[in-house]
Design an enzyme around this catalytic site. Structure first.
Site, short mmCIF file in Angstrom:
data_model
loop_
_atom_site.label_atom_id
_atom_site.label_comp_id
_atom_site.label_asym_id
_atom_site.label_seq_id
_atom_site.Cartn_x
_atom_site.Cartn_y
_atom_site.Cartn_z
N CYS A 129 -36.13 -7.18 2.13
CA CYS A 129 -34.85 -7.09 1.40
C CYS A 129 -33.72 -7.46 2.35
CB CYS A 129 -34.67 -5.70 0.78
SG CYS A 129 -35.19 -4.33 1.83
N SER A 130 -32.92 -6.52 2.73
CA SER A 130 -31.73 -6.84 3.53
C SER A 130 -31.32 -5.63 4.35
CB SER A 130 -30.60 -7.22 2.59
OG SER A 130 -30.42 -6.18 1.63
N CYS A 131 -32.29 -4.78 4.68
CA CYS A 131 -31.95 -3.55 5.39
C CYS A 131 -31.31 -3.89 6.74
CB CYS A 131 -33.20 -2.70 5.57
SG CYS A 131 -33.85 -2.22 3.95
N CYS A 166 -35.17 -8.32 7.96
CA CYS A 166 -35.74 -7.46 6.92
C CYS A 166 -36.45 -8.40 5.96
CB CYS A 166 -34.66 -6.65 6.19
SG CYS A 166 -35.35 -5.68 4.84
#
Lengths: 101, 207
Positions: free
Chosen positions: B112-114, B109
């Site tokens: 972000c950090s999906c 991602c």
């Protein structure tokens, strides 16, 4: 201009630190609070709002902050925008809690 | 019982950091204002703690042994995962992709950090790191080799960039020599990293 969160192909990136840590109780609670606020039952916040508040962080702070510090910053920002909490209230509560210890 | 976290057996073994005080303060205020309850926070932590890569491993093992399940999984992952009793919560769409001898998928991602948290639990630290997010999309082979995964040059590498609305589950290649194994034994071979695509599933000898 590329914004700080948009990391794909960011120049000067180095080796990946593969060490992992177990999340602390505070990190887990930050995650839980955000999840609750974003849950369909509450909908006090949306995931896109959380992201936007993180993406709007000052770039140096974004790069230096730990992961859940960014989440907490976003929760505080969105709750302040919506008039649920103010920063002053949070500061006051921190002083109150730390005095109790 | 007090309403903040002090009823919890989690006293820190260090002086409280600014971050920790602020988490306590935000939680206490949200409880005072009736937005959330301490119990809801506790339950949300427990629920997230219960979500581990073992859930994803069950899905992958079923896909390995049941071609019809795999076909449904590739067509509609969320609904198909629910068939075996795993609910992924209100997470976004989940898309399952299949690694083969010719195509290897890896997930990142960049923004972000999906991550398919409902299926795999909390993402690992490196998945959220700036260096992984930066490099996975521009030099995936070198990133994979840092994870110890060397792919033949004729294997096509596809990097999937997640978003808040779409998260990916990689179905790793079923290892050779696993023909007689039960679904439970197979699930043991499916690691978290193999479902992110930075590793292969374990081989039986290394189990």
């Amino acid at each position: 201009m590329t914004r700080v969160h948009d990391r794909g192909g960011w120049p000067g990136s180095g080796p990946i630190d593969k060490s992992e840590h177990d999340l602390s109780w505070w990190e887990k609670r930050t995650d839980a609070i955000a999840s609750l606020l974003m849950s369909p039952e509450k909908r006090v916040m949306r995931v896109d709002e959380l992201r936007r508040a993180i993406e709007d962080m000052e770039p140096a702070r974004y790069e230096q902050s730990r992961y859940y510090a960014k989440w907490l910053h976003a929760i505080e920002t969105i709750m302040a925008e919506k008039g649920v909490l103010t920063r002053e209230e949070i500061d006051r509560k921190v002083r109150e809690l730390s005095a109790r210890r | 019982m007090r309403e903040d976290h002090h009823d919890q057996p989690h006293a820190p073994d260090h002086p409280m950091t600014e971050f920790e005080w602020r988490v306590d303060a935000v939680q206490a205020l949200l409880i005072e204002k009736g937005v959330i309850t301490a119990d809801e926070v506790r339950r949300a932590v427990e629920e997230m703690d219960a979500r581990t890569p073992a859930q994803g491993a069950r899905v992958v093992a079923r896909a390995w042994v049941d071609p019809a399940f795999k076909a449904r999984l590739l067509a509609d992952a969320k609904a198909t995962i629910a068939e075996i009793g795993i609910t992924v919560g209100f997470d976004a769409t989940i898309v399952a992709v299949e690694n083969t001898e010719k195509v290897h998928h890896a997930v990142v991602c960049t923004l972000c950090s999906c991550y398919p948290r409902g299926l795999l639990g909390y993402p690992p630290d490196w998945y959220k790191s700036l260096n992984y997010r930066s490099r996975a999309v521009v030099e995936p082979r070198s990133v994979l080799s840092e994870f110890g995964l060397e792919l033949r040059s004729d294997v096509e590498v596809r990097v999937l960039d997640s978003t808040a609305d779409m998260r990916y589950l990689v179905i790793p290649v079923r290892p050779a020599g696993t023909e007689g194994m039960s679904e439970e034994e197979l699930a043991d071979l499916v690691t978290r990293d193999s479902m992110i695509g930075v590793a292969q599933a374990r081989t039986p000898a290394l189990r």
